[in-house]
Design an enzyme around this catalytic site. Structure first.
Site, PDB file in Angstrom:
ATOM      1  N   ASP A  78      -7.351  -1.635   3.783  1.00  0.00           N
ATOM      2  CA  ASP A  78      -6.451  -2.726   3.387  1.00  0.00           C
ATOM      3  C   ASP A  78      -6.867  -4.072   3.955  1.00  0.00           C
ATOM      4  O   ASP A  78      -6.221  -5.091   3.665  1.00  0.00           O
ATOM      5  CB  ASP A  78      -5.018  -2.417   3.864  1.00  0.00           C
ATOM      6  CG  ASP A  78      -4.447  -1.165   3.224  1.00  0.00           C
ATOM      7  OD1 ASP A  78      -4.746  -0.934   2.045  1.00  0.00           O
ATOM      8  OD2 ASP A  78      -3.710  -0.430   3.908  1.00  0.00           O
ATOM      9  N   ASP A 126       0.870  -1.163   0.000  1.00  0.00           N
ATOM     10  CA  ASP A 126       0.000   0.000   0.000  1.00  0.00           C
ATOM     11  C   ASP A 126       0.917   1.227   0.000  1.00  0.00           C
ATOM     12  O   ASP A 126       2.077   1.136   0.408  1.00  0.00           O
ATOM     13  CB  ASP A 126      -0.874  -0.014   1.254  1.00  0.00           C
ATOM     14  CG  ASP A 126      -1.692   1.250   1.393  1.00  0.00           C
ATOM     15  OD1 ASP A 126      -2.339   1.642   0.421  1.00  0.00           O
ATOM     16  OD2 ASP A 126      -1.657   1.847   2.488  1.00  0.00           O
ATOM     17  N   ASP A 148      -1.759  -0.867   6.023  1.00  0.00           N
ATOM     18  CA  ASP A 148      -1.905  -0.342   7.384  1.00  0.00           C
ATOM     19  C   ASP A 148      -3.287   0.184   7.708  1.00  0.00           C
ATOM     20  O   ASP A 148      -3.549   0.577   8.835  1.00  0.00           O
ATOM     21  CB  ASP A 148      -0.893   0.786   7.621  1.00  0.00           C
ATOM     22  CG  ASP A 148      -1.250   2.047   6.832  1.00  0.00           C
ATOM     23  OD1 ASP A 148      -1.780   1.906   5.712  1.00  0.00           O
ATOM     24  OD2 ASP A 148      -0.996   3.153   7.339  1.00  0.00           O
TER      25      ASP A 148
END
Length: 680
Positions: A574, A374, A570
């Site tokens: 996600d 990410d 995080d």
């Protein structure tokens, strides 16, 4: 009928979709196993002490201690080991076998033969050098070891469910429905497509739908991971679970509560967590073939000695062969092969600042071919930082621009505002007092500072007030223009800075032969800039991804193969991708939901731990394979000895006590081999 058929086959049909109900059941199962294990350990420790003293300790020797062993072993075998025996019986009724069958048979042979020796030949028989001996400690120890593994697995399952429960908590239980101009509260389950709901400032949006009235900024970080609230006006789509920041909204629902994007994310996490790694099933797959073979060998040996042995020792030889085969084949080393290596590796990983929530993650990490990151909060700092300040008016210095902007933004909670205020303070500049603060969704903010109206925001918004701003060399990324009175005095460039350890982590992954990719909810342009900085091809960097699209990208894997793709994230957005990945890795600063959805947790805020733990996982998988090879090889060699195959040549056959010792030695060898993981 289907549920009953599944139960008869030795499994449980899980029909509940309520996370709270499932959590309660899982906690009850974990507590039951913990109580059984505590009782088993309390009784097995003195039992082993008595059995292993071999007369060296006077007060532990003598015929009466044989009866004490029986008293200690009986509750361990019958009550502590009941879940194992019950599962074996269920498989027997279904006409199949597994590891439970082998454990139950082995412990039954050890316990039953010991009872037979004690009752048929009297206490003290084992101390007289007879052909048979007591093996109570072998039965109890095997049960305790197996139950310990079951309890650890139950705890891991309970923790894994935290992700689904955390996501489900974002759903709003009661909804304000607008009906004929009046409002009424109804449970969210009663919402259907076409209904209109009203959401006040600061409330979480309860439905997926379209804005029909009002304008506001909506915090969509749980979906996109980006800290910037997004303006939502009439005609714009909104999602359940996001937060309405400023204005009141009237939303027309596009679906029921079970069809929202949030509900689909919960389902994705739940489904992904239900899958198992292949190495965790190796022992069971082998047992399906191994158990019938062992039983056949044991029965054949018993029949052979019954008909071949001399009359005076026929009974002892036949029983000795039967018990020895079943005890030596008891899968202690096989059962330890994976968990002990995982336990040692987990300890080493913890010292590195990495925690494994699921044992399967070791196998998955060892096979990783690509790591998908990410962007925001993982590869970058996760908050906009001022990277440049340009004065656009004569007689105005950079610090003047920054002080003016910070004076207005000190009253705002917007991420851009926080970045500007932090930058001013970092330069030792104190914001001035501001009056009449106004925040304009999608535009900016304004207030009166030192008698003049100061505006901070987008160029288009300032233009609506007749103020023309032109950027002169302003940094790419987010830009905040600053005006004082009727003239534009400057522009502030903000970027989400790249983390210092990101480049090193990507480089180390490349050295291991692991590719790096990016998947983010941020714009494709922003993702491309980060990819360029890290040396990642833009074709491997994807932006504008919703949570489901991100999870689908992970599931697509490398060349269509979902195996070997890890994901590092995080945020709440996600969670589905972390659960779908094999494995998911939660960054240290991740949300609780991200951390409970992941297989691996980074405790230290250092991405370089990822390549290090991949290398450790590759060693762990190698050790596990060595352990399994030893466990199988040990059985191949000792089973013929236990059956007495060499007796015609040597006049010797493996007694049960030697079989028990060999089984213990096999377990010790597996432990010692696994301890090699503690070294560099």
């Amino acid at each position: 009928q289907l549920a009953r058929s599944i139960a008869r086959a030795g499994f449980r049909a899980d029909l509940s979709r309520d996370p709270a109900v499932r959590a309660a059941r899982e906690r009850a199962e974990e507590r039951s196993l913990a109580v059984r294990l505590a009782v088993g350990v309390a009784l097995t420790v003195p039992l082993v002490a008595i059995a292993m003293s071999h007369g060296a300790v006077e007060w532990l020797a003598g015929p009466r201690m044989d009866w004490v062993q029986l008293a200690l072993a009986t509750p361990v075998f019958a009550w502590v080991g009941w879940p194992i025996h019950r599962a074996a019986l269920a498989r027997l009724r279904a006409g199949s076998t597994d590891m439970n069958t082998l454990v139950s048979l082995g412990t039954l042979a050890a316990f039953g033969s010991s009872v037979w020796v004690l009752l048929a030949h009297g206490a003290g028989h084992a101390h007289e050098g007879g052909g048979l001996s007591l093996s109570f400690e072998a039965a109890a120890t095997i049960i305790v070891f197996v139950l310990l593994g079951r309890m650890l697995e139950a705890r891991a399952t309970l923790r894994a469910g935290d992700a689904v429960r955390g996501l489900a908590s974002l759903a709003v239980p009661m909804v304000r429905v607008v009906d004929g101009g009046a409002e009424r509260e109804v449970p969210v389950e009663e919402i259907a497509a076409g209904m209109r709901v009203r959401v006040r400032p600061g409330e979480r949006i309860p439905v997926d739908g379209v804005v029909r009235s009002g304008e506001s900024e909506v915090d969509e970080s749980m979906l996109t991971g980006e800290p910037m609230p997004r303006v939502r006006r009439v005609g714009d789509a909104v999602s359940a679970g996001t937060v309405n920041a400023l204005g009141a909204l009237e939303i027309e629902a596009s679906c029921g509560s079970d069809g929202t994007l949030l509900a689909r994310i919960v389902a994705l996490v739940d489904e992904a967590q239900a899958s198992k790694a292949s190495i965790a099933r190796v022992a069971d797959r082998v047992a399906a073939v191994f158990v019938p073979v062992v039983i056949a060998i044991a029965v054949t040996a018993w029949l052979a000695w019954t008909f071949v042995a001399q009359a005076e020792d026929r009974e002892a030889r036949a029983m000795q062969a039967l018990v020895s085969v079943l005890v030596v084949a008891c899968p202690c080393a096989l059962g330890l092969a994976t968990p002990i290596a995982v336990l040692v590796a987990s300890g080493r990983a913890a010292r590195m600042g990495v925690l494994f929530r699921r044992a399967a993650a070791f196998e998955q990490l060892a096979e990783v071919r690509a790591v998908v990151f990410d962007k925001t909060g993982t590869l970058t700092a996760g908050r906009p930082q001022v990277v440049r300040v340009d004065a656009l008016s004569d007689g105005v210095a950079e610090n003047d621009v920054l002080v003016a902007a910070a004076s207005v933004e000190a009253s705002s909670e917007h991420p851009v505002a926080r970045g500007i205020v932090e930058a001013a303070r970092a330069r030792g500049l104190a914001p001035l007092g501001a009056d009449g603060f106004i925040a304009v969704p999608g535009g900016g903010a304004e207030a009166v500072v030192a008698g003049e109206r100061v505006r901070v925001g987008r160029a288009a918004w300032l233009a609506e007030s007749g103020i023309s701003c032109e950027a002169v060399g302003a940094a790419e990324g987010t830009r905040a223009f600053v005006s004082r009175g009727t003239r534009c005095i400057g522009v502030i460039g903000l970027e989400d800075a790249l983390r210092d350890d990101a480049r090193d982590a990507v480089g180390r992954l490349r050295a291991l032969g692991v590719a790096s990719r990016i998947a983010s909810g941020d714009s494709a342009a922003a993702v491309g800039l980060v990819a360029d900085a890290l040396g990642i091809a833009r074709a491997d960097a994807s932006g504008d991804l919703a949570p489901a699209a991100k999870a689908a990208l992970i599931a697509g894997g490398v060349d269509g193969d979902p195996r070997g793709v890890a994901f590092v994230g995080d945020g709440i957005n996600d969670a589905a991708a972390l659960a779908a990945a094999r494995p998911g890795i939660a960054a240290a600063r991740g949300t609780d939901i991200a951390r409970t959805s992941a297989d691996v947790l980074l405790v230290t805020d250092d991405l370089r731990r990822i390549p290090e733990v991949i290398a450790l996982s590759r060693r762990t998988l190698s050790i596990i394979r060595q352990n399994l090879a030893w466990a199988f090889g040990y059985n191949i060699v000792l089973l013929p000895l236990a059956a007495g195959a060499l007796f015609p040549l040597t006049g010797w056959m493996l007694p049960p006590i030697a079989a028990s010792a060999a089984m213990s030695l096999s377990s010790v060898s597996v432990v010692v081999n696994s301890l090699r993981l503690r070294r560099g």
